[in-house]
Design a protein around this motif. Structure first.
Motif, PDB file in Angstrom:
ATOM      1  N   VAL A  10      24.445  37.350  65.772  1.00 47.07           N
ATOM      2  CA  VAL A  10      24.934  38.340  64.717  1.00 47.07           C
ATOM      3  C   VAL A  10      26.103  38.745  65.143  1.00 47.07           C
ATOM      4  O   VAL A  10      26.635  39.085  66.251  1.00 47.07           O
ATOM      5  N   TYR A  11      27.212  38.852  64.323  1.00 46.44           N
ATOM      6  CA  TYR A  11      28.370  39.413  64.281  1.00 46.44           C
ATOM      7  C   TYR A  11      28.278  40.690  63.018  1.00 46.44           C
ATOM      8  O   TYR A  11      28.125  40.342  61.900  1.00 46.44           O
ATOM      9  N   VAL A  12      28.736  41.670  63.413  1.00 42.30           N
ATOM     10  CA  VAL A  12      28.975  43.056  62.321  1.00 42.30           C
ATOM     11  C   VAL A  12      30.289  43.445  62.340  1.00 42.30           C
ATOM     12  O   VAL A  12      30.858  43.760  63.286  1.00 42.30           O
ATOM     13  N   ASP A  13      30.815  43.229  61.123  1.00 41.98           N
ATOM     14  CA  ASP A  13      32.230  43.674  60.971  1.00 41.98           C
ATOM     15  C   ASP A  13      32.533  45.164  60.401  1.00 41.98           C
ATOM     16  O   ASP A  13      31.604  45.459  59.886  1.00 41.98           O
ATOM     17  N   GLU A  14      33.714  45.538  60.480  1.00 37.96           N
ATOM     18  CA  GLU A  14      34.035  46.940  60.222  1.00 37.96           C
ATOM     19  C   GLU A  14      32.750  48.088  60.585  1.00 37.96           C
ATOM     20  O   GLU A  14      32.406  48.614  59.884  1.00 37.96           O
ATOM     21  N   TYR A  15      32.449  47.877  61.881  1.00 38.49           N
ATOM     22  CA  TYR A  15      31.268  48.865  62.357  1.00 38.49           C
ATOM     23  C   TYR A  15      31.482  50.156  62.191  1.00 38.49           C
ATOM     24  O   TYR A  15      30.790  50.919  61.955  1.00 38.49           O
ATOM     25  N   GLN A  16      32.910  50.670  61.979  1.00 43.49           N
ATOM     26  CA  GLN A  16      33.212  52.374  61.856  1.00 43.49           C
ATOM     27  C   GLN A  16      32.718  52.751  60.599  1.00 43.49           C
ATOM     28  O   GLN A  16      32.531  53.784  60.272  1.00 43.49           O
ATOM     29  N   ASP A  17      32.458  51.787  59.725  1.00 40.74           N
ATOM     30  CA  ASP A  17      31.701  51.845  58.273  1.00 40.74           C
ATOM     31  C   ASP A  17      30.381  52.168  58.079  1.00 40.74           C
ATOM     32  O   ASP A  17      29.661  52.279  57.182  1.00 40.74           O
ATOM     33  N   CYS A  18      29.674  51.794  59.381  1.00 41.19           N
ATOM     34  CA  CYS A  18      28.071  51.925  59.568  1.00 41.19           C
ATOM     35  C   CYS A  18      27.684  53.231  59.511  1.00 41.19           C
ATOM     36  O   CYS A  18      28.103  54.259  60.214  1.00 41.19           O
ATOM     37  N   SER A  19      26.413  53.382  58.821  1.00 38.10           N
ATOM     38  CA  SER A  19      25.766  54.799  58.918  1.00 38.10           C
ATOM     39  C   SER A  19      24.767  54.664  60.008  1.00 38.10           C
ATOM     40  O   SER A  19      24.756  53.539  60.663  1.00 38.10           O
ATOM     41  N   GLU A  20      24.077  55.667  60.519  1.00 34.66           N
ATOM     42  CA  GLU A  20      23.343  55.746  61.535  1.00 34.66           C
ATOM     43  C   GLU A  20      22.032  54.874  61.221  1.00 34.66           C
ATOM     44  O   GLU A  20      21.622  54.124  62.062  1.00 34.66           O
ATOM     45  N   LEU A  21      21.586  54.754  59.942  1.00 37.38           N
ATOM     46  CA  LEU A  21      20.522  53.816  59.471  1.00 37.38           C
ATOM     47  C   LEU A  21      20.853  52.493  59.761  1.00 37.38           C
ATOM     48  O   LEU A  21      20.273  51.764  59.975  1.00 37.38           O
ATOM     49  N   GLN A  22      22.285  52.193  59.112  1.00 38.64           N
ATOM     50  CA  GLN A  22      22.591  50.726  59.437  1.00 38.64           C
ATOM     51  C   GLN A  22      22.565  50.467  60.851  1.00 38.64           C
ATOM     52  O   GLN A  22      22.238  49.330  61.233  1.00 38.64           O
ATOM     53  N   HIS A  23      22.959  51.383  61.592  1.00 34.76           N
ATOM     54  CA  HIS A  23      23.191  51.160  63.148  1.00 34.76           C
ATOM     55  C   HIS A  23      21.899  50.920  63.631  1.00 34.76           C
ATOM     56  O   HIS A  23      21.564  49.826  64.496  1.00 34.76           O
ATOM     57  N   ALA A  24      20.770  51.434  63.242  1.00 36.65           N
ATOM     58  CA  ALA A  24      19.370  51.267  63.605  1.00 36.65           C
ATOM     59  C   ALA A  24      19.190  49.940  63.133  1.00 36.65           C
ATOM     60  O   ALA A  24      18.278  49.141  64.020  1.00 36.65           O
ATOM     61  N   LEU A  25      19.278  49.361  61.990  1.00 36.07           N
ATOM     62  CA  LEU A  25      19.003  48.000  61.585  1.00 36.07           C
ATOM     63  C   LEU A  25      19.571  47.043  62.444  1.00 36.07           C
ATOM     64  O   LEU A  25      18.913  46.049  62.893  1.00 36.07           O
ATOM     65  N   VAL A  26      20.873  47.177  62.893  1.00 37.12           N
ATOM     66  CA  VAL A  26      21.816  46.319  63.811  1.00 37.12           C
ATOM     67  C   VAL A  26      21.027  46.361  65.180  1.00 37.12           C
ATOM     68  O   VAL A  26      20.832  45.315  65.705  1.00 37.12           O
ATOM     69  N   CYS A  27      20.626  47.457  65.619  1.00 33.71           N
ATOM     70  CA  CYS A  27      19.970  47.352  66.777  1.00 33.71           C
ATOM     71  C   CYS A  27      18.672  46.827  66.825  1.00 33.71           C
ATOM     72  O   CYS A  27      18.094  46.291  67.910  1.00 33.71           O
ATOM     73  N   MET A  40      39.285  54.687  64.932  1.00 36.55           N
ATOM     74  CA  MET A  40      40.195  55.192  64.343  1.00 36.55           C
ATOM     75  C   MET A  40      40.307  55.260  62.769  1.00 36.55           C
ATOM     76  O   MET A  40      41.072  55.960  62.068  1.00 36.55           O
ATOM     77  N   GLN A  41      39.488  54.211  62.337  1.00 35.93           N
ATOM     78  CA  GLN A  41      39.358  54.085  60.773  1.00 35.93           C
ATOM     79  C   GLN A  41      38.119  54.702  60.279  1.00 35.93           C
ATOM     80  O   GLN A  41      37.937  54.212  59.061  1.00 35.93           O
ATOM     81  N   ALA A  42      37.438  55.400  60.828  1.00 36.61           N
ATOM     82  CA  ALA A  42      36.279  55.850  60.595  1.00 36.61           C
ATOM     83  C   ALA A  42      36.109  57.117  59.640  1.00 36.61           C
ATOM     84  O   ALA A  42      36.077  58.415  59.925  1.00 36.61           O
ATOM     85  N   ILE A  43      36.555  57.011  58.458  1.00 33.33           N
ATOM     86  CA  ILE A  43      36.784  57.885  57.199  1.00 33.33           C
ATOM     87  C   ILE A  43      35.633  57.441  56.313  1.00 33.33           C
ATOM     88  O   ILE A  43      35.376  56.377  55.929  1.00 33.33           O
ATOM     89  N   PHE A  44      34.688  58.445  55.885  1.00 29.66           N
ATOM     90  CA  PHE A  44      33.655  58.184  55.036  1.00 29.66           C
ATOM     91  C   PHE A  44      33.689  59.003  53.749  1.00 29.66           C
ATOM     92  O   PHE A  44      34.106  60.289  53.738  1.00 29.66           O
ATOM     93  N   ASP A  45      32.788  58.379  52.915  1.00 23.22           N
ATOM     94  CA  ASP A  45      32.407  58.880  51.453  1.00 23.22           C
ATOM     95  C   ASP A  45      31.496  58.162  50.947  1.00 23.22           C
ATOM     96  O   ASP A  45      31.358  57.667  49.715  1.00 23.22           O
ATOM     97  N   PHE A  46      30.162  58.441  51.524  1.00 19.93           N
ATOM     98  CA  PHE A  46      29.186  57.567  51.070  1.00 19.93           C
ATOM     99  C   PHE A  46      27.766  58.275  51.256  1.00 19.93           C
ATOM    100  O   PHE A  46      27.790  59.182  51.867  1.00 19.93           O
ATOM    101  N   ASP A  47      26.867  57.806  50.487  1.00 17.06           N
ATOM    102  CA  ASP A  47      25.588  58.549  50.484  1.00 17.06           C
ATOM    103  C   ASP A  47      24.528  57.821  51.131  1.00 17.06           C
ATOM    104  O   ASP A  47      23.264  58.182  51.162  1.00 17.06           O
ATOM    105  N   GLU A  48      24.986  56.986  52.087  1.00 17.11           N
ATOM    106  CA  GLU A  48      23.872  56.179  52.983  1.00 17.11           C
ATOM    107  C   GLU A  48      23.709  56.850  54.312  1.00 17.11           C
ATOM    108  O   GLU A  48      23.759  56.278  55.328  1.00 17.11           O
ATOM    109  N   GLY A  49      23.763  58.034  54.318  1.00 23.42           N
ATOM    110  CA  GLY A  49      23.516  58.725  55.753  1.00 23.42           C
ATOM    111  C   GLY A  49      24.430  59.072  56.440  1.00 23.42           C
ATOM    112  O   GLY A  49      25.908  58.916  56.084  1.00 23.42           O
ATOM    113  N   LYS A  50      24.341  59.708  57.578  1.00 21.92           N
ATOM    114  CA  LYS A  50      25.479  60.130  58.423  1.00 21.92           C
ATOM    115  C   LYS A  50      26.096  58.862  59.013  1.00 21.92           C
ATOM    116  O   LYS A  50      25.498  57.850  59.571  1.00 21.92           O
TER     117      LYS A  50
END
Length: 477
Positions: free
Chosen positions: A127-144, A159-169
């Motif tokens: 598996v490869y996951v791109d743009e990981y700074q855009d992951c939410s904690e729930l998406q991170h749990a899925l990757v784990c 450094m590019q971890a800026i957010f504006d989404f409803d998919e968790g922290k």
């Protein structure tokens, strides 16, 4: 470095990360690593624009299609859960924004099942996951969960971890990534600027990144390449400096992005500035298209043809300048008006009358097209306008029993096809353009940006960077 790191990624048998600054060749690295693979890799990212970018790079480097599958995290998780509805507990085919969090939880649970792991492992070798700074904690749990049985490499730029989404922290790298994923390497050559013939700009941005990472400030009066233009102004002259700076970038056919921050107030400023530029610069809409869907909802609920048309006129004013001056007094009241010798814009009047006499999506589309071709009305929110025209076309073509259904169908398809706008002079926010590249970037109010928003804005332009503000040292916040 890229070739060696690509082999290191391919040889990784556990889980690791790569720090990939903006413009340093992250997509190229993924393609090189997949090309070295002996089996099929799953590549996950966040947007369909990202999916297309990866596929394009794969094709350019001659990577066999049999070696990879590229998808968004959301789409892959949804498809897996729908394939096993009883085990996953998931049956919703088109989740709303509030349902995605639950989907990721269901998918993580599903990946804990032995037979699911066997099925996934039989399909992919890693598996490869791109743009990981855009992951939410729930998406991170899925990757784990994936990383428990497949080699998993994540690539991103904190450094590019800026957010504006409803998919968790958002995922916290210090807590969730660094302790459990091994460091595979860091990209260190600013290829975006090397390839555009601006190595000095790339080197300056590289040093600026180091300072921002260390919590230091960039001195705009210090040494900088000619391609970095500082426009100093007093606060009361900020808007006029923004206007004049953008006007100075109209004399060529290269792409320009002018940027505000990502808060709601800044989003509104992008539209106001585009309007003041009379459409010579066009503002970008957020992906969700809230203004469009809000209008469609009100429009289909209108109880009379006249009420619906007046709503359409107000919506047109959000897309064009000069709408009021292009309409007759009767048209402004939502009435069929007579064509007179003195009527200035007969085509607009005819289109309005046609709709009022026969209120169809075809006639409404013709009205907006008449405004678009009218010499006195200029589109300044082309993104919004073209989305609406596409919705109307879909409704006319029968892709949706109602206009609201057509709008929902279009929204789903747009996530795959990308924005309909092709204008080269754009105004947007850092949130809407991170990951994208333009020839020239303009930071409209540098003082208002925090460190990460500033870095995202600074790295969008491959040929020049214009920084407008009152401060000598950045970030000011």
């Amino acid at each position: 470095m890229s070739d060696e790191l690509a082999i290191k990624l391919n040889d990784c048998t556990t889980k690791g990360y790569v720090i990939a600054p903006a413009g340093y060749g992250k997509t190229h690295l993924i393609a090189l690593a997949v090309r070295a693979s002996s089996g099929r890799q799953l590549i996950l990212t966040h947007t369909f624009a990202g999916v297309n970018s990866i596929k394009t790079k794969m094709a350019a480097l001659g990577v066999a299609a049999s070696k990879y599958q590229v998808d968004t995290i959301a789409s892959w998780a949804l498809r897996l859960c729908l394939a096993y509805p009883k085990t996953s507990g998931w049956k919703v085919e088109n989740p709303t924004s509030k349902q995605w969090n639950k989907l990721y939880e269901c998918c993580s649970g599903l990946l804990g099942k032995k037979f699911i792991r066997q099925a996934v492992a039989a399909t992919y070798v890693g598996v490869y996951v791109d743009e990981y700074q855009d992951c939410s904690e729930l998406q991170h749990a899925l990757v784990c969960a994936l990383a428990e049985f497949l080699p998993s490499r994540i690539l991103g730029d904190p450094m590019q971890a800026i957010f504006d989404f409803d998919e968790g922290k958002p995922v916290d790298w210090d807590i969730s990534v660094y302790p459990s994923f091994g460091c595979l390497g860091q990209l260190d050559i600013p290829w975006r600027w090397e390839k555009s013939g601006n190595p000095k700009l790339g080197a300056w941005l590289k040093e600026a990144r180091k300072k921002i990472e260390r919590g230091q400030k960039i001195d705009l009066l210090g040494e900088r390449p000619p391609s970095v233009v500082r426009v100093h102004t007093d606060p009361e002259y900020l808007s006029s400096k923004q206007y004049s700076s953008l006007c100075n970038l109209l004399n060529h056919d290269e792409s320009v992005i002018a940027l505000h921050g990502g808060d709601q107030q800044s989003k509104n400023k992008t539209h106001l500035l585009a309007r003041s530029m009379s459409g010579r610069f066009s503002s970008i809409e957020e992906v969700e298209g809230k203004n469009l869907h809000s209008f469609v909802k009100k429009f289909v609920a209108a109880k009379t043809v006249q009420a619906g048309f007046l709503l359409a006129v107000e919506f047109a004013k959000k897309c064009f300048t000069g709408v009021a001056d292009a309409l007759t007094a009767g048209t402004k009241r939502g009435e069929v008006a007579n064509l007179r010798k003195g009527t200035r814009y007969p085509l607009v009047l005819k289109a309005a009358n046609d709709y009022l006499n026969e209120p169809t999506s075809s006639h409404l589309k013709a009205f907006f097209l008449a405004l678009k071709s009218n010499p006195e009305t200029s589109a300044y929110r082309r993104d919004l306008l073209y989305r609406f025209l596409n919705v109307l076309k879909m409704h006319v073509d029968g892709e949706g029993a109602t206009l609201a259904e057509a709008a929902n169908t279009y929204q789903r398809e747009m996530r795959h096809t990308g924005r309909p706008i092709s204008h080269k002079k754009l105004i947007g926010t850092t949130l809407l353009v991170k990951g994208l590249e333009y020839d020239h970037a303009v930071i409209l109010d540098a003082d208002a940006l925090n460190a990460k928003d500033l870095y995202v804005a600074m790295t969008r332009g491959s040929k020049s960077l214009t920084i407008i503000g009152t401060c000598r040292h950045l970030p000011a916040k």
